[in-house]
Design a protein around this motif. Structure first.
Motif, PDB file in Angstrom:
ATOM      1  N   ALA A  25      20.496 -10.886  24.493  1.00 40.92           N
ATOM      2  CA  ALA A  25      20.074 -11.923  25.428  1.00 40.92           C
ATOM      3  C   ALA A  25      20.423 -13.285  24.814  1.00 40.92           C
ATOM      4  O   ALA A  25      20.750 -13.378  23.626  1.00 40.92           O
ATOM      5  CB  ALA A  25      18.573 -11.807  25.676  1.00 40.92           C
ATOM      6  N   PRO A  26      20.327 -14.362  25.591  1.00 41.23           N
ATOM      7  CA  PRO A  26      20.702 -15.692  25.085  1.00 41.23           C
ATOM      8  C   PRO A  26      19.967 -16.138  23.819  1.00 41.23           C
ATOM      9  O   PRO A  26      20.519 -16.862  23.009  1.00 41.23           O
ATOM     10  CB  PRO A  26      20.370 -16.617  26.242  1.00 41.23           C
ATOM     11  N   HIS A  27      18.737 -15.726  23.623  1.00 41.34           N
ATOM     12  CA  HIS A  27      17.979 -16.147  22.446  1.00 41.34           C
ATOM     13  C   HIS A  27      18.019 -15.123  21.315  1.00 41.34           C
ATOM     14  O   HIS A  27      17.228 -15.204  20.375  1.00 41.34           O
ATOM     15  CB  HIS A  27      16.523 -16.436  22.825  1.00 41.34           C
ATOM     16  N   GLY A  28      18.904 -14.143  21.400  1.00 44.64           N
ATOM     17  CA  GLY A  28      19.084 -13.184  20.320  1.00 44.64           C
ATOM     18  C   GLY A  28      18.307 -11.896  20.467  1.00 44.64           C
ATOM     19  O   GLY A  28      18.403 -11.019  19.619  1.00 44.64           O
ATOM     20  N   GLU A  29      17.511 -11.737  21.538  1.00 44.97           N
ATOM     21  CA  GLU A  29      16.778 -10.491  21.729  1.00 44.97           C
ATOM     22  C   GLU A  29      17.729  -9.406  22.232  1.00 44.97           C
ATOM     23  O   GLU A  29      18.705  -9.680  22.914  1.00 44.97           O
ATOM     24  CB  GLU A  29      15.645 -10.642  22.754  1.00 44.97           C
ATOM     25  N   LEU A  30      17.411  -8.179  21.899  1.00 48.56           N
ATOM     26  CA  LEU A  30      18.198  -7.051  22.380  1.00 48.56           C
ATOM     27  C   LEU A  30      17.733  -6.650  23.776  1.00 48.56           C
ATOM     28  O   LEU A  30      16.531  -6.646  24.060  1.00 48.56           O
ATOM     29  CB  LEU A  30      18.050  -5.856  21.440  1.00 48.56           C
ATOM     30  N   VAL A  31      18.671  -6.293  24.629  1.00 48.12           N
ATOM     31  CA  VAL A  31      18.375  -5.711  25.935  1.00 48.12           C
ATOM     32  C   VAL A  31      18.994  -4.322  25.894  1.00 48.12           C
ATOM     33  O   VAL A  31      20.217  -4.177  25.828  1.00 48.12           O
ATOM     34  CB  VAL A  31      18.944  -6.555  27.090  1.00 48.12           C
ATOM     35  N   GLN A  41      13.704  -6.632  23.968  1.00 41.82           N
ATOM     36  CA  GLN A  41      12.997  -6.883  22.717  1.00 41.82           C
ATOM     37  C   GLN A  41      12.149  -8.141  22.844  1.00 41.82           C
ATOM     38  O   GLN A  41      12.563  -9.138  23.423  1.00 41.82           O
ATOM     39  CB  GLN A  41      14.008  -7.051  21.585  1.00 41.82           C
ATOM     40  N   ILE A  42      10.945  -8.085  22.315  1.00 38.69           N
ATOM     41  CA  ILE A  42      10.075  -9.251  22.236  1.00 38.69           C
ATOM     42  C   ILE A  42      10.189  -9.772  20.809  1.00 38.69           C
ATOM     43  O   ILE A  42       9.849  -9.067  19.868  1.00 38.69           O
ATOM     44  CB  ILE A  42       8.616  -8.892  22.572  1.00 38.69           C
ATOM     45  N   GLY A  43      10.673 -10.978  20.655  1.00 43.76           N
ATOM     46  CA  GLY A  43      10.921 -11.522  19.327  1.00 43.76           C
ATOM     47  C   GLY A  43      12.387 -11.360  18.954  1.00 43.76           C
ATOM     48  O   GLY A  43      13.191 -10.806  19.710  1.00 43.76           O
ATOM     49  N   THR A  44      12.739 -11.833  17.782  1.00 43.71           N
ATOM     50  CA  THR A  44      14.144 -11.770  17.363  1.00 43.71           C
ATOM     51  C   THR A  44      14.309 -11.074  16.010  1.00 43.71           C
ATOM     52  O   THR A  44      15.191 -11.409  15.238  1.00 43.71           O
ATOM     53  CB  THR A  44      14.732 -13.200  17.279  1.00 43.71           C
ATOM     54  N   ASP A  45      13.455 -10.109  15.729  1.00 41.58           N
ATOM     55  CA  ASP A  45      13.580  -9.354  14.484  1.00 41.58           C
ATOM     56  C   ASP A  45      14.935  -8.648  14.443  1.00 41.58           C
ATOM     57  O   ASP A  45      15.465  -8.228  15.474  1.00 41.58           O
ATOM     58  CB  ASP A  45      12.471  -8.306  14.367  1.00 41.58           C
ATOM     59  N   ASN A  46      15.466  -8.486  13.264  1.00 38.40           N
ATOM     60  CA  ASN A  46      16.748  -7.806  13.097  1.00 38.40           C
ATOM     61  C   ASN A  46      16.538  -6.306  13.290  1.00 38.40           C
ATOM     62  O   ASN A  46      15.712  -5.688  12.609  1.00 38.40           O
ATOM     63  CB  ASN A  46      17.327  -8.111  11.707  1.00 38.40           C
ATOM     64  N   PHE A  47      17.284  -5.730  14.201  1.00 35.60           N
ATOM     65  CA  PHE A  47      17.173  -4.298  14.490  1.00 35.60           C
ATOM     66  C   PHE A  47      18.550  -3.809  14.915  1.00 35.60           C
ATOM     67  O   PHE A  47      19.185  -4.409  15.784  1.00 35.60           O
ATOM     68  CB  PHE A  47      16.147  -4.059  15.604  1.00 35.60           C
ATOM     69  N   SER A  98      14.753   6.382  11.444  1.00 34.66           N
ATOM     70  CA  SER A  98      14.423   5.101  10.843  1.00 34.66           C
ATOM     71  C   SER A  98      12.926   4.873  10.961  1.00 34.66           C
ATOM     72  O   SER A  98      12.272   5.399  11.857  1.00 34.66           O
ATOM     73  CB  SER A  98      15.174   3.978  11.569  1.00 34.66           C
ATOM     74  N   ASN A  99      12.365   4.087  10.051  1.00 36.90           N
ATOM     75  CA  ASN A  99      10.940   3.770  10.121  1.00 36.90           C
ATOM     76  C   ASN A  99      10.670   2.419  10.766  1.00 36.90           C
ATOM     77  O   ASN A  99       9.530   2.081  11.029  1.00 36.90           O
ATOM     78  CB  ASN A  99      10.329   3.775   8.712  1.00 36.90           C
ATOM     79  N   LYS A 100      11.711   1.623  11.000  1.00 40.18           N
ATOM     80  CA  LYS A 100      11.546   0.285  11.565  1.00 40.18           C
ATOM     81  C   LYS A 100      11.341   0.361  13.074  1.00 40.18           C
ATOM     82  O   LYS A 100      12.004   1.133  13.761  1.00 40.18           O
ATOM     83  CB  LYS A 100      12.761  -0.575  11.250  1.00 40.18           C
ATOM     84  N   THR A 101      10.418  -0.452  13.565  1.00 42.53           N
ATOM     85  CA  THR A 101      10.166  -0.531  14.996  1.00 42.53           C
ATOM     86  C   THR A 101      10.260  -1.987  15.452  1.00 42.53           C
ATOM     87  O   THR A 101      10.064  -2.908  14.655  1.00 42.53           O
ATOM     88  CB  THR A 101       8.760  -0.006  15.368  1.00 42.53           C
ATOM     89  N   ILE A 102      10.545  -2.162  16.737  1.00 36.78           N
ATOM     90  CA  ILE A 102      10.509  -3.492  17.339  1.00 36.78           C
ATOM     91  C   ILE A 102       9.616  -3.427  18.567  1.00 36.78           C
ATOM     92  O   ILE A 102       9.481  -2.370  19.200  1.00 36.78           O
ATOM     93  CB  ILE A 102      11.915  -4.009  17.733  1.00 36.78           C
ATOM     94  N   ARG A 103       8.998  -4.538  18.875  1.00 30.88           N
ATOM     95  CA  ARG A 103       8.149  -4.613  20.070  1.00 30.88           C
ATOM     96  C   ARG A 103       9.043  -4.889  21.262  1.00 30.88           C
ATOM     97  O   ARG A 103       9.919  -5.758  21.212  1.00 30.88           O
ATOM     98  CB  ARG A 103       7.115  -5.719  19.895  1.00 30.88           C
TER      99      ARG A 103
END
Length: 157
Positions: free
Chosen positions: A99-105, A116-122, A147-152
């Motif tokens: 997305a324009p602000h770096g979030e994943l769709v 994605q809510i937020g811009t964490d690296n995933f 993987s153990n990493k999650t994103i909101r």
């Protein structure tokens, strides 16, 4: 002095106009498990009517014209009151874009679109298998298998 006696007289006479509430009927109403029927029962007691719970009508919910299965409802509970779904879903990623602000769709193979809510690296790409599970306070977490990493995330459609 006249004002004091007049106000005292008004205060004392207010109790004579009050109706006696049937405490036994109130206790009977408190035993009703259905919230709407219990409220109707209390309203009838306050209005001085006899209690008849069998005639109480439950509010009519707006029905969907199209039947939606559990997979289509997952993540849309905030948009559909009657949706009850499982606590997690496993799906295949069809497409990923930013997305324009770096979030994943993330578009899944079943047609769901999650943002994605937020811009964490995933890191996730097409053909990865992901799990979407419920988080705290009606939120959702997306996790890539292995993987153990999650994103909101939140469901867009």
């Amino acid at each position: 002095m006249k004002k004091l006696t007049l106000s005292l007289l008004v205060l004392l006479s207010a109790n004579s106009f009050a109706q006696d509430i049937n405490t036994q009927a109130l206790k009977a109403c408190s035993m009703i498990e259905n919230d709407f029927k219990r409220l109707v029962c209390y309203d009838q007691i306050i209005a001085g009517k006899s209690i008849d719970i069998s005639t109480a009508k439950t509010p009519v919910m707006v029905e969907q014209s199209k039947a939606i299965n559990k997979e289509e409802k997952f993540g849309l509970e905030h948009k559909n009151i009657s949706a009850n779904s499982d606590s997690e879903q496993i799906a295949l990623v069809k497409k990923v874009k930013k997305a324009p602000h770096g979030e994943l769709v993330i578009t899944l193979a079943n047609g769901q679109v999650w943002r994605q809510i937020g811009t964490d690296n995933f890191r996730v790409k097409a053909d990865n298998e992901v799990t979407i599970m419920r988080g705290a306070l009606n939120s959702f977490l997306l996790k890539k298998m292995g993987s153990n990493k999650t994103i909101r995330v939140k469901r867009v459609k």
